[in-house]
Design a protein around this motif. Structure first.
Motif, PDB file in Angstrom:
ATOM      1  N   ASN A   1       0.808  -1.228   0.000  1.00 34.64           N
ATOM      2  CA  ASN A   1       0.000   0.000   0.000  1.00 34.64           C
ATOM      3  C   ASN A   1       0.843   1.280   0.000  1.00 34.64           C
ATOM      4  O   ASN A   1       0.311   2.371   0.121  1.00 34.64           O
ATOM      5  N   LYS A   2       2.171   1.092  -0.077  1.00 32.48           N
ATOM      6  CA  LYS A   2       3.110   2.231  -0.076  1.00 32.48           C
ATOM      7  C   LYS A   2       2.999   3.093   1.198  1.00 32.48           C
ATOM      8  O   LYS A   2       2.955   4.323   1.143  1.00 32.48           O
ATOM      9  N   VAL A   3       2.931   2.417   2.323  1.00 35.85           N
ATOM     10  CA  VAL A   3       3.018   3.119   3.606  1.00 35.85           C
ATOM     11  C   VAL A   3       4.482   3.091   4.032  1.00 35.85           C
ATOM     12  O   VAL A   3       5.105   2.032   4.021  1.00 35.85           O
ATOM     13  N   THR A   4       5.042   4.247   4.384  1.00 36.31           N
ATOM     14  CA  THR A   4       6.436   4.303   4.819  1.00 36.31           C
ATOM     15  C   THR A   4       6.520   3.954   6.307  1.00 36.31           C
ATOM     16  O   THR A   4       5.768   4.497   7.111  1.00 36.31           O
ATOM     17  N   LEU A   5       7.423   3.038   6.637  1.00 36.46           N
ATOM     18  CA  LEU A   5       7.636   2.702   8.050  1.00 36.46           C
ATOM     19  C   LEU A   5       8.833   3.500   8.556  1.00 36.46           C
ATOM     20  O   LEU A   5       9.929   3.437   7.988  1.00 36.46           O
ATOM     21  N   LEU A   6       8.617   4.265   9.618  1.00 36.98           N
ATOM     22  CA  LEU A   6       9.708   5.014  10.249  1.00 36.98           C
ATOM     23  C   LEU A   6       9.971   4.372  11.605  1.00 36.98           C
ATOM     24  O   LEU A   6       9.053   4.277  12.434  1.00 36.98           O
ATOM     25  N   VAL A   7      11.186   3.899  11.802  1.00 33.30           N
ATOM     26  CA  VAL A   7      11.475   3.151  13.028  1.00 33.30           C
ATOM     27  C   VAL A   7      12.044   4.074  14.094  1.00 33.30           C
ATOM     28  O   VAL A   7      13.034   4.770  13.867  1.00 33.30           O
ATOM     29  N   GLY A   8      11.400   4.089  15.254  1.00 38.14           N
ATOM     30  CA  GLY A   8      11.892   4.900  16.364  1.00 38.14           C
ATOM     31  C   GLY A   8      10.735   5.409  17.196  1.00 38.14           C
ATOM     32  O   GLY A   8       9.567   5.167  16.884  1.00 38.14           O
ATOM     33  N   HIS A   9      11.074   6.102  18.245  1.00 38.08           N
ATOM     34  CA  HIS A   9      10.053   6.660  19.142  1.00 38.08           C
ATOM     35  C   HIS A   9       9.595   8.008  18.573  1.00 38.08           C
ATOM     36  O   HIS A   9      10.407   8.891  18.320  1.00 38.08           O
ATOM     37  N   GLY A  10       8.296   8.147  18.384  1.00 42.13           N
ATOM     38  CA  GLY A  10       7.776   9.391  17.810  1.00 42.13           C
ATOM     39  C   GLY A  10       7.346  10.356  18.895  1.00 42.13           C
ATOM     40  O   GLY A  10       6.763   9.951  19.905  1.00 42.13           O
ATOM     41  N   LYS A  11       7.664  11.644  18.674  1.00 43.40           N
ATOM     42  CA  LYS A  11       7.229  12.638  19.681  1.00 43.40           C
ATOM     43  C   LYS A  11       6.971  13.972  19.002  1.00 43.40           C
ATOM     44  O   LYS A  11       7.681  14.355  18.051  1.00 43.40           O
ATOM     45  N   PHE A  12       5.935  14.647  19.455  1.00 46.28           N
ATOM     46  CA  PHE A  12       5.647  15.977  18.924  1.00 46.28           C
ATOM     47  C   PHE A  12       6.770  16.911  19.335  1.00 46.28           C
ATOM     48  O   PHE A  12       7.207  16.885  20.486  1.00 46.28           O
ATOM     49  N   VAL A  13       7.221  17.728  18.366  1.00 51.10           N
ATOM     50  CA  VAL A  13       8.141  18.790  18.793  1.00 51.10           C
ATOM     51  C   VAL A  13       7.349  20.094  18.803  1.00 51.10           C
ATOM     52  O   VAL A  13       6.323  20.161  19.460  1.00 51.10           O
ATOM     53  N   VAL A  14       7.772  21.106  18.111  1.00 50.95           N
ATOM     54  CA  VAL A  14       7.010  22.363  18.219  1.00 50.95           C
ATOM     55  C   VAL A  14       5.689  22.282  17.475  1.00 50.95           C
ATOM     56  O   VAL A  14       5.588  21.634  16.441  1.00 50.95           O
TER      57      VAL A  14
END
Ligand code: FAD
Ligand code: NAD
Length: 490
Positions: free
Chosen positions: A115-128
């Protein structure tokens, strides 16, 4: 150049991965951030969250294996099949479970590719926050973009997205003074990977996990004691179902369930655990070889940057959302276990789909009253809609149709007649308000009731539908007939 997506999902559990796939299907550029919480033996991050890695899927694999073992020991004999020396090889059972997990988690990676979803590996967090959200002032397009920092073993990057869907799920709740090491004292993670059958298993919490995993190890030969704080057993279920389940689990299956318990001092020694507890004025001590703590789960907002961007949480730490899973921040949505509502994989998946469709400009809606519940004990317990006690409390005038599986030919043929189907319908309109099943295959039978309720069916609608004979689903048909007091086979 900074990566930018239409939709960025934080969390690759059932709510998150489904949201990402649906967004991509609708032509949006989609990425999913998944931390390194679960990894395969090669160290590759595993998608699927709690459900696939340490929840629904492995628990159901173990429930099935232990159910076969139990049947070979106790049920086959009535069919004239003798199994004199039935043995369980826990290592093989665990390997099978692990293979199923690998197959399914790998499958989601494949679905992301397809489905062409990109996987980003790591902990996600909002910045500004975007300038417009931070200042309240209208600004150009450029500033309507959310920035998420993804930090993994290989470093850190900031990616941008127009819409963010938070799907960070939940984690087990632990109790003060009872450190979980997942060796002697386990939460769901350790309890799904025991390396042998404990002689004496203690469980704190007679909820869904306590009953399912308690059943697994009981069937395999453990002496199981479950300590529950509430005075009522399975208070979330219809009372008639809870009473039937209590009878079967305690009297027939030998689960020792203590209600109204106050847990005291827990002492962990080298090879065993001692749990002090009180019931009323009396004090007891439970000695066990393993202890499972299954007292509910907590929403996972650790290190998400909620405060940085002002993402509002409710009084129980869940992300506050409206009926369409919108948070207080523009273009930030939240789905699954991290928001209010039952912590169920299918509820999270439906929320993920709804949000992806709303982002794509389509209509999206969930009727939370028709989310089914299933407890995969034996007999299984499943329900949808209101319980009888809820209808009473709400002052609703209702009629009841209840049919035991004892009156069902297929159940007799299978040698498994425990339980019943109970249907509750509005006394005036006949609209179905709730359906409760305890019995073999309740998990599959409940689907018919969910469809009926979604379509606003009356009990008479189900009563007029032809059901194949002989099937367990005839009990659903008969329960619908019984609402009108015209059951044919009971
Ligand atoms: P999760 O599945 O918890 O997934 C969240 C994901 O987000 C995780 O992979 C986590 O690593 C990731 N994550 C968290 N924070 C971040 C971050 N900041 N950055 C990047 N990634 C992050 N439900 C059922 O419907 N049926 C069942 O039979 C059933 N059985 C269960 C049995 C057990 C033992 C347990 C524990 C649960 C069971 N559940 C069952 C509940 C079900 O597992 C959850 O409701 C479901 O997994 C919730 O999905 P989710 O996507 O919201 O969260
Ligand atoms: P739960 O909410 O189902 O049960 C927790 C139980 O622990 C409750 O009965 C509660 O009264 C009891 N409890 C709480 N504090 C206690 C204490 N101090 N001492 C003794 N008892 C205490 O939670 P769970 O079993 O941990 O499962 C977590 C979630 O996972 C559930 O909410 C459920 O939605 C989901 N789940 C679903 C399935 C399924 O759908 N078949 C299976 C497993 C888990």
């Amino acid at each position: 150049m900074t990566k930018q997506y239409d939709v960025l999902v934080i969390g690759g559990g059932p709510a998150g991965y489904v949201a990402a796939i649906r967004a991509a299907q609708l032509g949006l550029s989609a990425a999913c951030v998944e931390s390194e919480a679960y990894a395969d033996p090669k160290g590759e991050v595993r998608l699927g969250g709690t459900c696939l890695n340490v929840g629904c899927i492995p628990s159901k694999a173990l429930l099935q294996s232990s159910e076969y073992f139990d049947q070979a020991n106790h049920a086959f004999v009535m069919h004239g099949i003798s199994c004199d020396s039935v043995k369980i090889d826990v290592a093989t059972m665990m390997r099978r479970k692990d293979n199923i997990v690998s197959q399914l988690t790998g499958g989601i990676r494949g679905l992301f590719k397809k489905n062409k979803v990109t996987l980003l590996v790591g902990h996600g967090k909002f910045v500004v926050p975007p300038a417009r959200v931070a200042t309240g002032a209208e600004t150009g397009d450029e500033d309507d973009i959310w920035r998420i920092e993804v930090t993994g073993a290989k470093g850190s990057e900031v990616v941008q997205a127009r819409h963010v869907i938070v799907a960070t799920g939940s984690k087990p709740r632990h109790l003060p003074g009872i450190p979980v090491d997942n060796k002697l004292v386990c939460d769901n993670v350790g309890a799904l990977s025991l390396d042998g059958v404990p002689k004496r298993l203690g469980v704190i919490g007679a909820g869904v996990i306590g009953l399912e995993l308690g059943s697994v190890w009981k069937r395999l030969g453990a002496e199981v004691t479950i300590l529950e704080a509430l005075p009522d057993f399975l208070a979330v279920a219809d009372q008639a179902v809870a009473m039937e389940a209590w009878k079967v689990f305690t009297r027939k299956q030998g689960l020792n369930i203590q209600l109204g318990v106050r847990i005291g001092k827990v002492t962990v020694s080298k090879k065993s655990v001692s749990v002090g507890y009180e019931v009323g004025d009396e004090s007891f001590t439970l000695e066990c070889d393993k202890l499972i703590v299954s007292v509910g789960r907590l929403p996972n907002t650790d290190g998400l940057g909620c405060q940085t961007v002002g993402l509002k949480l409710d009084e129980r730490g869940r992300i506050a959302v409206d009926e369409h899973c919108r948070t207080n921040l523009e273009n930030v949505w939240a789905v699954g276990d991290v928001v209010p509502g039952p912590m169920l994989a299918h509820k999270g998946m439906e929320e993920g789909i709804m949000v992806a469709e709303l982002i794509a400009g389509q209509a999206g809606h969930i009727d939370y009253n028709t989310v089914p519940w299933v407890i995969y004990t034996h007999p299984e317990i499943a329900w949808v809609g209101k319980t009888e006690q809820q209808l009473k409390a709400e002052g609703v005038d209702y009629r009841v149709g209840q049919i035991p599986f004892l009156a069902n030919g297929r159940a007799l043929g299978q040698g498994d007649t425990t339980g019943f189907v109970k249907m509750l319908a509005d006394a005036k309109t006949d609209r179905i308000l709730g359906v409760h099943v305890i019995g073999n295959n309740a998990s599959e039978l409940i689907a018919e009731a969910v469809v009926a309720m979604e379509f606003g069916a009356a009990s008479e609608d189900l009563a007029r539908i032809c059901h194949a004979h002989p099937t367990l689903s005839e009990a659903m048909h008969e329960a619908a007939l019984a609402v009108e007091k015209r059951a044919l086979h009971f």
